[in-house]
Write an enzyme that holds these catalytic residues in place. Structure first.
Site, mmCIF file in Angstrom:
data_model
loop_
_atom_site.group_PDB
_atom_site.id
_atom_site.type_symbol
_atom_site.label_atom_id
_atom_site.label_comp_id
_atom_site.label_asym_id
_atom_site.label_seq_id
_atom_site.Cartn_x
_atom_site.Cartn_y
_atom_site.Cartn_z
ATOM 1 N N LYS A 83 3.500 0.679 -2.528
ATOM 2 C CA LYS A 83 2.694 -0.012 -1.943
ATOM 3 C C LYS A 83 1.347 0.363 -1.460
ATOM 4 O O LYS A 83 1.377 1.799 -0.961
ATOM 5 C CB LYS A 83 3.569 -1.732 -0.316
ATOM 6 N N SER A 163 5.668 -9.269 2.908
ATOM 7 C CA SER A 163 4.161 -8.521 2.008
ATOM 8 C C SER A 163 4.180 -7.873 0.723
ATOM 9 O O SER A 163 3.189 -7.809 0.465
ATOM 10 C CB SER A 163 3.855 -8.159 3.240
ATOM 11 N N SER A 187 9.470 -8.298 5.072
ATOM 12 C CA SER A 187 8.723 -7.849 4.070
ATOM 13 C C SER A 187 9.050 -6.754 3.266
ATOM 14 O O SER A 187 8.214 -6.819 1.738
ATOM 15 C CB SER A 187 7.104 -7.465 4.407
#
Length: 472
Positions: A83, A163, A187
């Site tokens: 990420k 996310s 997330s």
């Protein structure tokens, strides 16, 4: 090996191919790059943000070490995507999806990145994400970042989750072997459920938070996002560990062998709680998928007990206070040439660059800036203590202990909020698809540092159901 045969390959199957000489780590990287190039065309998932310029060189090194019989472990030579809020000192940016940090180059690896490299993993690239880990504005959709735009679900026009949306879409679409996401509240679990993946949200303190752009130190954690439970266990084994720079990890128990929990009969004798409140609000089609999951769990020897998990309806200020404190701390470490080194300066820079930086506003950032950033305000301290009491003592601890449960079952990523406030672990597993093809997951939540139990439950359920299908 070509662009097609790599689909749905696992760490174990790829290691077998590498050991037999059927392929090399260089060929693996090249094949994934082919897939990423194909996906990057119009209509793709828009999930990969950038490629590590050193990926092929690292792959050559891993191949050389393999020839010299210097294997580092199960991740040796495995391409991994991570990420965009995780620091890497390798020429890639760390921006959390923002324009304001679009030119941020970390000077050192995050602790978990160091662990991945030491284990022989190849950091293939970074993936898109919901901007500021979905802590920027209320109207912002899952998977949108100002820097790269909207991540799309490879299964169709469904919510991609957030996310860690880029990790979810890219790993679901076979753009790397495994991926790393981060979670504050949902997330990892949300995009894993939305993209038919296995996601593990570890206990806070099992995995180091250092070198990761924060939201809230009391809830933040990184974790695996993979296509199988076995891959998730292997990845968790590598990234978990004590980090002197992260006090939360220093009180964690000794690291178990998570692969020992990969037992096909792991559900036999398990006591699992069903939270009926969440079942009652599901659409009929998804409720039917959960009922089928319950049948599969019982068939594998689990005992299902109906429980009521307390709802936390009180608004908490904790994330706002901890975000300002944590982001200001992180921004002090970035290069002086960047346009912002405090949350206040981020907000001001966004206002100047409204057309590119504020497509969905920044009301959450502005609310966080109103806190004093010292973590001593009465509101924060009272809310933090209340969160712990309601999520642990009066929440999950009471339910799990009272009913003598091994875990609690939730549909999709429901229940992520109470587990996040408690800092407790969860695992989500593919549980099927709707008639339209939308992925649906089942989540199991347990007490602190009970990842082994969750892996045991998840692996047994996965073996019995085999729900995951690659996107077309």
């Amino acid at each position: 090996m070509n662009i097609f045969t790599i689909k749905e390959m696992t760490i174990t199957s790829l290691q077998a191919d590498l050991a037999s000489g059927n392929t090399t780590s260089v060929q693996l990287v090249q094949t994934y790059l082919e897939r990423i190039a194909a996906d990057s065309k119009e209509g793709g998932t828009n999930s990969v943000l950038e490629i590590n310029p050193d990926a092929l060189f690292i792959a050559e090194q891993m191949d050389m070490e393999r020839r010299e019989e210097k294997l580092r472990g199960p991740l040796h030579g495995m391409p991994v995507l991570i990420k965009d809020n995780i620091d890497t000192a390798d020429g890639m940016h760390t921006s959390a999806g923002t324009f304001v940090l679009a030119n941020n180059f970390a000077t050192q690896d995050a602790y978990i990145v160091k662990q991945l490299r030491e284990a022989g993993a190849i950091i293939l690239g970074k993936v898109n994400m919901t901007e500021w880990a979905n802590f920027m504005s209320e109207p912002m959709p899952n998977g949108f970042s100002g820097r790269e735009g909207q991540v799309r679900n490879p299964y169709g026009s469904f919510d991609v989750g957030g996310s860690s949306s880029g990790t979810g879409a890219s790993i679901a679409n076979n753009l790397a072997v495994v991926g790393i996401g981060t979670e504050t509240s949902g997330s990892i679990l949300s995009p894993s459920s939305s993209n038919s993946l296995v996601g593990i949200k570890p206990t806070v303190g099992l995995v180091s938070r250092s070198g990761i752009i924060p939201i809230a130190h009391s809830q933040d954690t990184a974790g695996p996002m993979t296509r199988t439970v076995q891959d998730a266990a292997l990845l968790l084994q590598v990234i978990a560990g004590r980090d002197k720079a992260d006090p939360a990890t220093l009180s964690a128990p000794s690291l178990p062998d998570y692969t020992a929990s990969l037992q096909k009969d792991g559900l036999n004798g398990k006591r699992l709680g069903i939270d009926k409140q969440t079942m009652d609000i599901l659409a009929p089609e998804k409720r039917e998928l959960m009922e089928k999951a319950f049948t599969a769990l019982r068939e594998q020897g689990a005992e299902l007990i109906e429980v009521k998990v307390p709802e936390i309806t009180r608004e908490s200020s904790v994330l706002y206070h901890e975000f300002k404190h944590g982001v200001n701390r992180y921004l002090r470490t970035v290069s002086p040439y960047l346009p912002a080194h405090t949350l206040k300066e981020v907000i001001e820079w966004n206002r100047i660059n409204t057309e590119t930086a504020l497509l969905h506003g920044q009301d959450i950032l502005e609310t966080a800036e109103k806190t004093d950033g010292t973590l001593k305000q009465t509101e924060y301290l009272q809310d933090r203590l209340a969160d712990l009491r309601e999520s642990r003592t009066e929440g999950l601890d009471q339910v799990i202990t009272g009913a003598e449960l091994d875990a609690i079952i939730f549909p999709s990523y429901f229940g992520c909020d109470i587990a996040a406030k408690a800092g407790y672990p969860s695992i989500t597993i593919p549980a099927g698809y709707t008639e339209a093809g939308e992925p649906f997951g089942i989540t199991f939540t347990a007490g602190a540092f009970e990842e082994s139990t969750l892996i045991e439950i998840g692996f047994s359920y996965e073996c019995a159901t085999q729900h995951r299908k690659a996107p077309k």
